[in-house]
Design an enzyme around this catalytic site. Structure first.
Site, PDB file in Angstrom:
ATOM      1  N   LYS A 163      12.971  -8.245   4.462  1.00 54.81           N
ATOM      2  CA  LYS A 163      14.467  -8.719   4.259  1.00 54.81           C
ATOM      3  C   LYS A 163      15.964  -7.871   4.218  1.00 54.81           C
ATOM      4  O   LYS A 163      15.171  -6.600   3.758  1.00 54.81           O
ATOM      5  CB  LYS A 163      14.852  -9.686   3.017  1.00 54.81           C
ATOM      6  CG  LYS A 163      14.316 -10.331   2.114  1.00 54.81           C
ATOM      7  CD  LYS A 163      14.928 -12.028   2.325  1.00 54.81           C
ATOM      8  CE  LYS A 163      14.520 -13.170   2.721  1.00 54.81           C
ATOM      9  NZ  LYS A 163      14.898 -13.839   2.913  1.00 54.81           N
ATOM     10  N   SER A 210       1.024  -1.619  -0.044  1.00 58.18           N
ATOM     11  CA  SER A 210      -0.005  -0.234   0.122  1.00 58.18           C
ATOM     12  C   SER A 210       0.661   1.132  -0.037  1.00 58.18           C
ATOM     13  O   SER A 210       0.417   1.966  -0.330  1.00 58.18           O
ATOM     14  CB  SER A 210      -1.183  -0.036   0.935  1.00 58.18           C
ATOM     15  OG  SER A 210      -0.277  -0.056   2.805  1.00 58.18           O
ATOM     16  N   ASN A 237      13.569   3.766   3.766  1.00 58.38           N
ATOM     17  CA  ASN A 237      12.708   2.792   4.039  1.00 58.38           C
ATOM     18  C   ASN A 237      11.508   3.542   4.888  1.00 58.38           C
ATOM     19  O   ASN A 237      11.735   4.563   5.422  1.00 58.38           O
ATOM     20  CB  ASN A 237      13.667   1.899   5.331  1.00 58.38           C
ATOM     21  CG  ASN A 237      12.417   1.009   6.129  1.00 58.38           C
ATOM     22  OD1 ASN A 237      11.484   0.201   5.521  1.00 58.38           O
ATOM     23  ND2 ASN A 237      12.347   0.713   7.266  1.00 58.38           N
ATOM     24  N   HIS A 261       9.189   2.891   9.102  1.00 59.95           N
ATOM     25  CA  HIS A 261       8.596   2.729   9.320  1.00 59.95           C
ATOM     26  C   HIS A 261       7.372   3.029  10.439  1.00 59.95           C
ATOM     27  O   HIS A 261       7.277   4.454  10.638  1.00 59.95           O
ATOM     28  CB  HIS A 261       9.944   2.355  10.680  1.00 59.95           C
ATOM     29  CG  HIS A 261       9.879   1.754  11.780  1.00 59.95           C
ATOM     30  ND1 HIS A 261      10.174   0.321  11.693  1.00 59.95           N
ATOM     31  CD2 HIS A 261       9.295   1.941  13.235  1.00 59.95           C
ATOM     32  CE1 HIS A 261       9.865  -0.127  13.297  1.00 59.95           C
ATOM     33  NE2 HIS A 261       9.943   0.525  14.021  1.00 59.95           N
TER      34      HIS A 261
HETATM   35  C1  GRF Z   1       3.884  -0.384   6.447  1.00 57.95           C
HETATM   36  O1  GRF Z   1       3.419  -0.131   7.744  1.00 57.95           O
HETATM   37  C2  GRF Z   1       5.319  -0.901   6.581  1.00 57.95           C
HETATM   38  O2  GRF Z   1       5.963   1.038   8.010  1.00 57.95           O
HETATM   39  C3  GRF Z   1       6.146  -1.410   7.103  1.00 57.95           C
HETATM   40  O3  GRF Z   1       5.293  -2.090   6.273  1.00 57.95           O
HETATM   41  C4  GRF Z   1       3.899  -2.065   6.096  1.00 57.95           C
HETATM   42  C5  GRF Z   1       3.478  -2.297   4.858  1.00 57.95           C
HETATM   43  O4  GRF Z   1       2.980  -1.923   3.721  1.00 57.95           O
HETATM   44  N1  GRF Z   1       7.723  -1.426   6.809  1.00 57.95           N
HETATM   45  P1  GRF Z   1       1.929  -2.022   2.551  1.00 57.95           P
HETATM   46  O5  GRF Z   1       2.998  -3.592   2.121  1.00 57.95           O
HETATM   47  O6  GRF Z   1       2.671  -0.237   2.562  1.00 57.95           O
HETATM   48  O7  GRF Z   1       1.120  -2.143   2.578  1.00 57.95           O
END
Ligand code: GRF
Length: 202
Positions: free
Chosen positions: A92, A14, A108, A110
């Protein structure tokens, strides 16, 4: 400059979708040049197909052996002419060769306010459980540059979300995710505009 984005995603994708939407509505001058997923059944690959974007399934299964996956990810990103690597729910750890070739250009997102509630094991629902267990008044989303440690490199942007009475890890997760969808594209727009200069020193 039109930014060439390579995305690595393991699950729903998403966050990747939010970036694609900004590209398609013309508000982000960029293109997704490659989507790599270690999960052949990920929503990220489905979304790639739906939008006609190039994708590859690269995993420990397609590339067994210590460095094989790292080399394959590196080579695919280089071949695609990637300017910036966007980790969007990628489960990964990035290998050494990829990290060195793209040092300071791997981002990234988080789902918590780093440096708290980050590190090994802090994925999925766990950061939200951790925020509630700590009794924090707020949580949020963080975009940062990737280095060799989990959830560790320089922070580029954060957006806070209040913790509400009666929040469960799942309700908090949903509200944080909505903010994630805003700030990832904002950071990329800042890169396009030169407000954030890559590579960032890690
Ligand atoms: C998100 O909460 C992101 O912060 C974390 O994993 C989740 C991924 O969601 N690293 P999506 O696959 O982007 O829907």
């Amino acid at each position: 400059m039109s930014l060439r984005i390579g995305v690595l995603a393991s699950h729903g994708g998403s966050n990747m979708q939010a970036i694609i939407d900004r590209i398609e509505d013309g508000s982000l001058d960029a293109s997704v040049v490659l989507i790599i997923s270690n999960n052949s059944r990920s929503g990220a690959i489905e979304r790639a197909k739906r939008h006609g974007l190039p994708w590859k399934h690269l995993s420990g299964r397609t590339h067994p052996g210590t460095d094989a996956l790292d080399v394959a990810v590196h080579d695919a990103l280089v071949e695609a002419g990637t300017d910036v690597v966007v980790l969007a729910g990628y489960m990964k750890k990035i290998g050494t060769q990829t990290l060195e070739a793209f040092r300071g250009r791997i981002l990234n997102i988080h789902p918590a306010l780093l440096p708290k509630h980050g590190g090994k094991g802090m994925y999925g629902i766990h950061p939200h459980e951790s925020v509630l267990a700590a009794g924090d008044a707020e949580s949020g989303a963080t975009v940062h540059v990737v280095d060799e440690h989990y959830d560790h490199g320089p922070v580029l942007r954060q957006r806070t979300v209040p913790v509400l009475d009666g929040d469960t890890p799942e309700t908090l997760q949903q509200r944080v995710l909505a903010e994630e969808h805003v700030i990832y594209a904002e950071v990329l727009a800042d890169v396009v505009d030169g407000k954030i200069a890559l590579p960032v020193e890690t």
